[in-house]
Design an enzyme around this catalytic site. Structure first.
Site, mmCIF file in Angstrom:
data_model
loop_
_atom_site.group_PDB
_atom_site.id
_atom_site.type_symbol
_atom_site.label_atom_id
_atom_site.label_comp_id
_atom_site.label_asym_id
_atom_site.label_seq_id
_atom_site.Cartn_x
_atom_site.Cartn_y
_atom_site.Cartn_z
ATOM 1 N N ASN A 13 -12.222 35.452 14.407
ATOM 2 C CA ASN A 13 -13.065 34.368 13.899
ATOM 3 C C ASN A 13 -12.156 33.201 13.505
ATOM 4 O O ASN A 13 -11.538 33.227 12.455
ATOM 5 C CB ASN A 13 -13.866 34.887 12.691
ATOM 6 C CG ASN A 13 -14.707 33.807 12.033
ATOM 7 O OD1 ASN A 13 -14.859 32.704 12.568
ATOM 8 N ND2 ASN A 13 -15.256 34.128 10.872
ATOM 9 N N TRP A 14 -12.122 32.201 14.376
ATOM 10 C CA TRP A 14 -11.181 31.084 14.146
ATOM 11 C C TRP A 14 -11.681 30.128 13.066
ATOM 12 O O TRP A 14 -10.952 29.251 12.634
ATOM 13 C CB TRP A 14 -10.952 30.310 15.452
ATOM 14 C CG TRP A 14 -10.292 31.105 16.534
ATOM 15 C CD1 TRP A 14 -9.907 32.431 16.493
ATOM 16 C CD2 TRP A 14 -9.939 30.650 17.854
ATOM 17 N NE1 TRP A 14 -9.351 32.816 17.684
ATOM 18 C CE2 TRP A 14 -9.356 31.738 18.535
ATOM 19 C CE3 TRP A 14 -10.077 29.429 18.520
ATOM 20 C CZ2 TRP A 14 -8.889 31.636 19.852
ATOM 21 C CZ3 TRP A 14 -9.621 29.327 19.837
ATOM 22 C CH2 TRP A 14 -9.032 30.415 20.488
ATOM 23 N N LYS A 15 -12.951 30.270 12.685
ATOM 24 C CA LYS A 15 -13.548 29.384 11.672
ATOM 25 C C LYS A 15 -13.357 27.919 12.074
ATOM 26 O O LYS A 15 -13.376 27.591 13.259
ATOM 27 C CB LYS A 15 -12.978 29.712 10.285
ATOM 28 C CG LYS A 15 -13.087 31.216 9.977
ATOM 29 C CD LYS A 15 -12.807 31.585 8.557
ATOM 30 C CE LYS A 15 -12.960 33.091 8.399
ATOM 31 N NZ LYS A 15 -12.760 33.557 7.027
ATOM 32 N N HIS A 100 -22.355 35.259 8.411
ATOM 33 C CA HIS A 100 -21.018 35.313 7.818
ATOM 34 C C HIS A 100 -21.088 34.837 6.369
ATOM 35 O O HIS A 100 -21.840 33.933 6.033
ATOM 36 C CB HIS A 100 -20.036 34.436 8.623
ATOM 37 C CG HIS A 100 -18.629 34.637 8.168
ATOM 38 N ND1 HIS A 100 -18.130 34.016 7.056
ATOM 39 C CD2 HIS A 100 -17.633 35.429 8.645
ATOM 40 C CE1 HIS A 100 -16.877 34.414 6.879
ATOM 41 N NE2 HIS A 100 -16.556 35.268 7.832
ATOM 42 N N GLU A 102 -19.358 32.978 4.600
ATOM 43 C CA GLU A 102 -19.135 31.554 4.319
ATOM 44 C C GLU A 102 -20.406 30.745 4.563
ATOM 45 O O GLU A 102 -20.551 29.643 4.037
ATOM 46 C CB GLU A 102 -17.941 31.041 5.155
ATOM 47 C CG GLU A 102 -16.628 31.517 4.549
ATOM 48 C CD GLU A 102 -15.522 31.800 5.540
ATOM 49 O OE1 GLU A 102 -15.581 31.301 6.670
ATOM 50 O OE2 GLU A 102 -14.596 32.549 5.160
ATOM 51 N N GLU A 172 -17.816 42.993 5.344
ATOM 52 C CA GLU A 172 -16.782 42.081 4.868
ATOM 53 C C GLU A 172 -16.973 41.832 3.379
ATOM 54 O O GLU A 172 -17.774 40.955 2.986
ATOM 55 C CB GLU A 172 -16.873 40.746 5.613
ATOM 56 C CG GLU A 172 -16.710 40.877 7.110
ATOM 57 C CD GLU A 172 -16.269 39.551 7.719
ATOM 58 O OE1 GLU A 172 -15.120 39.468 8.167
ATOM 59 O OE2 GLU A 172 -17.060 38.609 7.722
ATOM 60 N N GLY A 178 -10.130 36.028 3.258
ATOM 61 C CA GLY A 178 -9.213 34.906 3.113
ATOM 62 C C GLY A 178 -8.412 34.922 1.821
ATOM 63 O O GLY A 178 -7.790 33.932 1.452
ATOM 64 N N SER A 218 -9.122 40.010 5.196
ATOM 65 C CA SER A 218 -7.667 40.084 5.143
ATOM 66 C C SER A 218 -7.097 41.258 5.941
ATOM 67 O O SER A 218 -6.104 41.869 5.533
ATOM 68 C CB SER A 218 -7.171 40.126 3.683
ATOM 69 O OG SER A 218 -7.604 38.957 3.005
ATOM 70 N N GLY A 239 -10.024 36.911 10.450
ATOM 71 C CA GLY A 239 -10.018 35.465 10.257
ATOM 72 C C GLY A 239 -8.605 34.922 10.391
ATOM 73 O O GLY A 239 -8.113 34.646 11.487
ATOM 74 N N GLY A 240 -7.925 34.792 9.262
ATOM 75 C CA GLY A 240 -6.582 34.185 9.228
ATOM 76 C C GLY A 240 -5.634 34.732 10.287
ATOM 77 O O GLY A 240 -4.973 33.960 10.998
#
Ligand code: PGA
Length: 257
Positions: A13-15, A100, A102, A172, A178, A218, A239-240
């Site tokens: 997930n590149w966001k 998600h 966010e 999640e 993150g 994470s 993600g990251g």
């Protein structure tokens, strides 16, 4: 490696990250690594909408799915800023993230809208990744399983799931996204097992055993193998660490080890 017969699922997930050039380079590196292995997990990347066409040709032709981070539940019309599933399909998208945290928490997306999006995605035979998970407050008051069950029931009750391979649940925990904090493999396994029990009661045993439940929050090369060694952890939503091809492919490798 998961001990079940479920094929692991790894999503990047590149966001809201990457320039056009970075997106192309990252997609090329991930596609190359994915193409090197004939068998392994199902792998998907979820770039920002605006780079879907840019990286489509790079991703196409290899065992890498192109995904979208969100979608509209509506077919078309006066919905400024939204993107429909028809549009995404034309861009080569075959999998979509839904709910998600966010969007759920950051943008206060309501449960009904999340349910409508998932229904629309599965209705088109695309792979829907439904994201659920508790906040820190909820975890500290012992409400993790209750919150997960509420979010699952809200999105799944009454939903027709014809192909359980096309529904992925991403657990999640919000406090782990993150933040560099990861759920311990025991805690994550306990949450995943509880989620599977809820899936049994909503969709029946055969579907519940076939649905991939992946962990997000994470996940990185250093903890991926231990998490994915748990019997009910069938992959990861990253993600990251998905922004570095080396880290992402190391996690993909951990899923096939
Ligand atoms: P993270 O994000 O790996 O950066 O914690 C995971 C996610 O939001 O899907």
């Amino acid at each position: 490696m998961p001990t079940s017969t479920r094929t692991p699922f790894i999503g990047g997930n590149w966001k809201m990250n990457t320039t056009r050039g970075q997106a192309l380079e990252l997609a090329a590196d991930v596609a190359r690594a994915a193409a090197e292995k004939a068998v392994g997990p199902q792998v998907a990347v979820y770039p920002p909408y605006v780079w879907l066409e840019t990286i489509r040709a790079t991703v196409g032709g290899v065992s890498l799915m192109l995904g979208a981070q969100d979608c509209s539940p509506e077919a078309n019309g006066a919905f400024t800023g939204d993107v429909s599933l028809d549009m995404l399909t034309e861009c080569g998208v075959s999998t979509v993230l839904v709910g998600h945290s966010e969007r759920r928490h950051g943008l206060r997306e309501p449960e009904e809208r999340i349910a409508a999006k998932l229904k629309a995605v599965l209705g088109r035979s695309m792979t829907g990744v439904l994201c659920i998970g508790e906040t820190l407050d909820e975890r500290e008051t012992g409400a993790t399983d209750t919150v997960n069950e509420m979010q699952l029931r809200s999105a799944l009750d009454g939903l027709k799931v014809r192909d359980p391979g096309k529904l992925v649940i991403a657990y999640e925990p919000v406090w782990a996204i993150g933040t560099g904090k990861t759920a311990s493999s025991d805690d994550a396994q306990a949450a995943h097992a509880a989620i599977r029990t809820v899936l049994v009661s909503i969709l029946g045993d055969a579907h519940a055993q076939a649905i991939r439940i992946i962990y997000g929050g994470s996940m990185k090369p250093a903890n991926a193998a231990e998490l994915m060694a748990q019997p009910d952890i069938d992959g990861g939503l990253i993600g990251g660490a998905s922004l570095k091809a080396e880290d992402f492919t190391a996690i993909v490798d951990a899923a096939r080890a």
